[in-house]
Design a protein around this motif. Structure first.
Motif, mmCIF file in Angstrom:
data_model
loop_
_atom_site.group_PDB
_atom_site.id
_atom_site.type_symbol
_atom_site.label_atom_id
_atom_site.label_comp_id
_atom_site.label_asym_id
_atom_site.label_seq_id
_atom_site.Cartn_x
_atom_site.Cartn_y
_atom_site.Cartn_z
ATOM 1 N N ARG A 143 65.949 4.656 -13.936
ATOM 2 C CA ARG A 143 67.173 5.193 -13.307
ATOM 3 C C ARG A 143 67.884 4.142 -12.732
ATOM 4 N N SER A 144 69.050 4.347 -12.134
ATOM 5 C CA SER A 144 70.179 3.338 -11.789
ATOM 6 C C SER A 144 69.618 2.482 -10.466
ATOM 7 N N THR A 145 68.922 3.033 -9.620
ATOM 8 C CA THR A 145 68.340 2.714 -8.381
ATOM 9 C C THR A 145 66.847 2.551 -8.280
ATOM 10 N N ILE A 146 66.312 1.681 -7.877
ATOM 11 C CA ILE A 146 64.718 1.780 -7.512
ATOM 12 C C ILE A 146 64.358 1.754 -6.156
ATOM 13 N N GLY A 147 63.491 2.883 -5.810
ATOM 14 C CA GLY A 147 63.314 3.143 -4.580
ATOM 15 C C GLY A 147 61.674 3.310 -4.524
ATOM 16 N N ASP A 148 61.164 3.729 -3.655
ATOM 17 C CA ASP A 148 59.880 4.394 -3.460
ATOM 18 C C ASP A 148 59.458 5.455 -4.490
ATOM 19 N N PHE A 149 58.522 5.534 -4.952
ATOM 20 C CA PHE A 149 57.985 6.686 -6.176
ATOM 21 C C PHE A 149 57.218 7.308 -5.418
ATOM 22 N N ALA A 150 57.399 8.645 -5.244
ATOM 23 C CA ALA A 150 56.364 9.536 -4.858
ATOM 24 C C ALA A 150 55.931 10.462 -5.817
ATOM 25 N N TYR A 151 54.406 10.624 -5.904
ATOM 26 C CA TYR A 151 53.971 11.475 -6.863
ATOM 27 C C TYR A 151 52.744 11.901 -6.472
ATOM 28 N N CYS A 152 52.176 12.822 -7.270
ATOM 29 C CA CYS A 152 50.748 13.563 -7.061
ATOM 30 C C CYS A 152 50.048 13.521 -8.364
ATOM 31 N N LEU A 153 48.548 13.557 -8.354
ATOM 32 C CA LEU A 153 48.002 13.445 -9.339
ATOM 33 C C LEU A 153 47.106 14.783 -9.741
ATOM 34 N N GLU B 154 44.029 3.213 -12.783
ATOM 35 C CA GLU B 154 44.927 2.777 -12.098
ATOM 36 C C GLU B 154 46.268 1.726 -12.668
ATOM 37 N N GLU B 155 45.707 1.182 -13.846
ATOM 38 C CA GLU B 155 46.948 0.385 -14.270
ATOM 39 C C GLU B 155 47.776 1.442 -15.241
ATOM 40 N N GLU B 156 47.041 2.443 -15.613
ATOM 41 C CA GLU B 156 48.117 3.325 -16.364
ATOM 42 C C GLU B 156 49.115 4.156 -15.337
ATOM 43 N N VAL B 157 48.598 4.227 -14.100
ATOM 44 C CA VAL B 157 49.491 4.829 -13.103
ATOM 45 C C VAL B 157 50.506 3.826 -12.851
ATOM 46 N N GLU B 158 50.224 2.588 -12.547
ATOM 47 C CA GLU B 158 51.315 1.796 -12.339
ATOM 48 C C GLU B 158 52.375 1.489 -13.468
ATOM 49 N N PRO C 54 50.123 13.975 -1.881
ATOM 50 C CA PRO C 54 51.265 13.252 -2.283
ATOM 51 C C PRO C 54 50.862 11.704 -2.081
ATOM 52 N N LEU C 55 51.418 10.886 -3.134
ATOM 53 C CA LEU C 55 51.040 9.376 -3.029
ATOM 54 C C LEU C 55 52.507 8.773 -3.158
ATOM 55 N N VAL C 56 52.398 7.575 -2.707
ATOM 56 C CA VAL C 56 53.677 6.799 -2.639
ATOM 57 C C VAL C 56 53.343 5.404 -3.265
ATOM 58 N N MET C 57 54.348 4.810 -4.269
ATOM 59 C CA MET C 57 54.133 3.644 -4.654
ATOM 60 C C MET C 57 55.359 3.052 -4.189
ATOM 61 N N THR C 58 55.470 1.874 -3.347
ATOM 62 C CA THR C 58 56.674 1.403 -2.908
ATOM 63 C C THR C 58 57.533 0.555 -3.896
#
Lengths: 293, 190
Positions: free
Chosen positions: B65-75, B51-55, B128-132
């Motif tokens: 990136r120049s802006t930070i928003g939600d990060f959507a990903y999948c494993l 989990e820490e590696e994911v974070e 799909p997963l999202v880190m806010t």
């Protein structure tokens, strides 16, 4: 029918440029002439309604598009009477020039004096009318001019992540600078343009929704929240996803409830994941205690 | 079991085409295809086990990136890709987190059919997963405090780094986050 062709000019306080509003002046039909009435009737029947117009006093009327001026794709007139007074045009119809996609529109000024009607208003002195019109135009043209430039940037470039990031920064800047006027300008242009170039513009709408998630204080935040809650139930999954993300920045019990309600019925996996993430975040961080009145 | 973390570069666009009829026809909507085939070198992923590696991977990527928003990903289950005969290549990259740099893996040599199959798998098989945004900022602040993230990577010039001047005139990113107290950084430069 066409009597002359010229342009209305107004200085733009935001950019310092002169804004040219091209128009076509036409003679209005004389009600006493049956032939003219018939011709006018035929023409009106073939003319589409304004894209977005509210003719009640003091409101903004938006006419679009205006492709003759690259720096003013969408023409905004706060009060058509002012412009007509300025150029001393009475008993004339004004047709805005637009190409390649034309939304023909006739402007009916408040002081439109057509023979046979009773509507008459006291005439303002020309100088006063000009000053009023100029200040109104300046006041409203700055955010609209910036939005127009934003649209050009978006539509004329390949949609890379960098361009989209840049657009998001510009949108945020417009809202930061103009508050609710900026939101109004963005909404108006995006709605109008989306009808013409959809779905090309949809990603820009998502950026707009994302930018509404930044806290700026009331009344901007209140308007932003209303828009976001509305789009949380949009038929567009992209808009729902963007709204869910933006709403996540608002630690509010009403927002949490709205997110949970949407999550209960959401079928789209990506939107569901976004909703779940923000519900989790809002719950973990807690919500401010409700005010005791 | 190792997973390959794959980012959705535009989750809103993916959401829009998630139910497209093109999937059933064995095709892939353009809005999804460009998110899978976004790099000539291959499909960029990160091998993660904890989990820490994911974070750390997500927070490190977010700061590129120049802006930070939600990060959507999948494993993506690495084994599934290997069974599909896809070629994985370790390709270290530079991020603010030196330890995660070596976790970067490119899926290379994909044919058009393989790309579409991968896109279909991402759309249908891997959740799909999202880190806010808030979670990313919290994680980044923690990693900066723990010196897992190198502050100088963001503030000094060089490959993908930003100069002090660039940061100072930036409308967003670190300085704005810093000014708004959205992120806690070590206050002194090394």
């Amino acid at each position: 029918m066409v009597s002359s062709m010229t342009a209305i000019v107004a200085p733009d306080v935001g950019t310092g440029r002169k804004i040219f509003f091209p128009f076509l002046v036409m003679d209005l039909p004389d009600p006493s002439s049956a032939d003219d009435v018939v011709i006018a009737g035929r023409q009106r029947a073939s003319e589409p309604e304004p894209v977005l117009a509210d003719t009640s006093p003091g409101t903004t009327t938006i006419w679009a598009p205006n492709r003759l001026q690259r720096d003013l794709d969408t023409l905004v007139i706060h009060d058509a009477t002012g412009f007509l007074d300025t150029v001393q045009l009475r008993k004339h119809g004004i047709r805005l020039l637009a190409e390649p996609i034309i939304t023909y529109t006739m402007i009916a000024p408040k002081a439109f004096k057509i023979s046979g009607t009773t509507l008459e208003e006291a005439e303002e002195p020309l100088e006063e009318a000009t000053a009023t019109t100029g200040s109104v135009a300046n006041e409203i043209s700055a955010p609209h001019a910036e939005v127009t430039e934003l649209l050009s940037l978006f539509l004329e470039n390949v949609q890379t992540e960098e361009i989209q990031d840049r657009c998001e920064l510009i949108i945020s800047g417009i809202i930061d600078s103009y508050g609710t006027s900026g939101i109004d300008a963005l909404q108006a242009h995006l709605v109008v343009q989306a009808q013409l170039v959809a779905p090309t513009l949809e990603p820009l709408f998502w950026k707009f929704l994302t930018a509404l998630g930044v806290r700026r204080g009331d009344p901007t935040d209140r308007i932003a929240k209303e828009i976001l809650l509305r789009h949380l139930n949009s038929p567009s999954a992209g808009r729902r996803a963007a709204s869910a993300s933006a709403l996540g920045a608002i630690p509010d019990a009403a927002v949490l409830t709205a997110l949970e309600r949407r999550a209960a019925v959401e079928q789209n996996r990506m939107v569901q994941a976004t909703l779940n993430a923000h519900i989790r975040t809002l719950k973990r961080h807690g919500l401010p205690a409700p005010k005791i009145l | 079991m190792a997973y390959l973390l794959r980012k959705f570069s535009d989750k809103n666009a993916w959401a829009e085409v998630e139910d497209s009829p093109l999937w059933e026809q064995g095709d892939c909507p353009a809005q999804a295809f460009v998110q899978v085939f976004d790099n000539r070198a291959g499909v960029s992923t990160w091998r993660v086990n904890t989990e820490e590696e994911v974070e750390r991977v997500i927070a490190a990527q977010a700061f590129m990136r120049s802006t930070i928003g939600d990060f959507a990903y999948c494993l993506i289950d690495e084994e599934i890709l290997r069974k599909d005969g896809l070629t994985l290549k370790n390709t270290p990259v530079k991020t603010p987190d030196k330890e995660v740099n070596s976790l970067h893996v490119d899926i290379v040599g994909l044919t058009a059919h393989q790309l579409i199959r991968l896109a279909r798998r991402i759309n249908e098989e891997f959740d799909p997963l999202v880190m806010t945004r808030l979670e990313i900022l919290e994680a980044a602040a923690k990693f900066f405090r723990q010196h897992k993230f190198d502050r100088n990577f963001l503030f000094s010039g060089g490959n993908k780094g930003r100069s002090e001047e660039e940061i100072a005139i930036s409308k967003n990113l670190l300085v704005n986050l810093w000014k708004k107290a959205e992120i806690d950084l070590p206050s002194t430069q090394n």
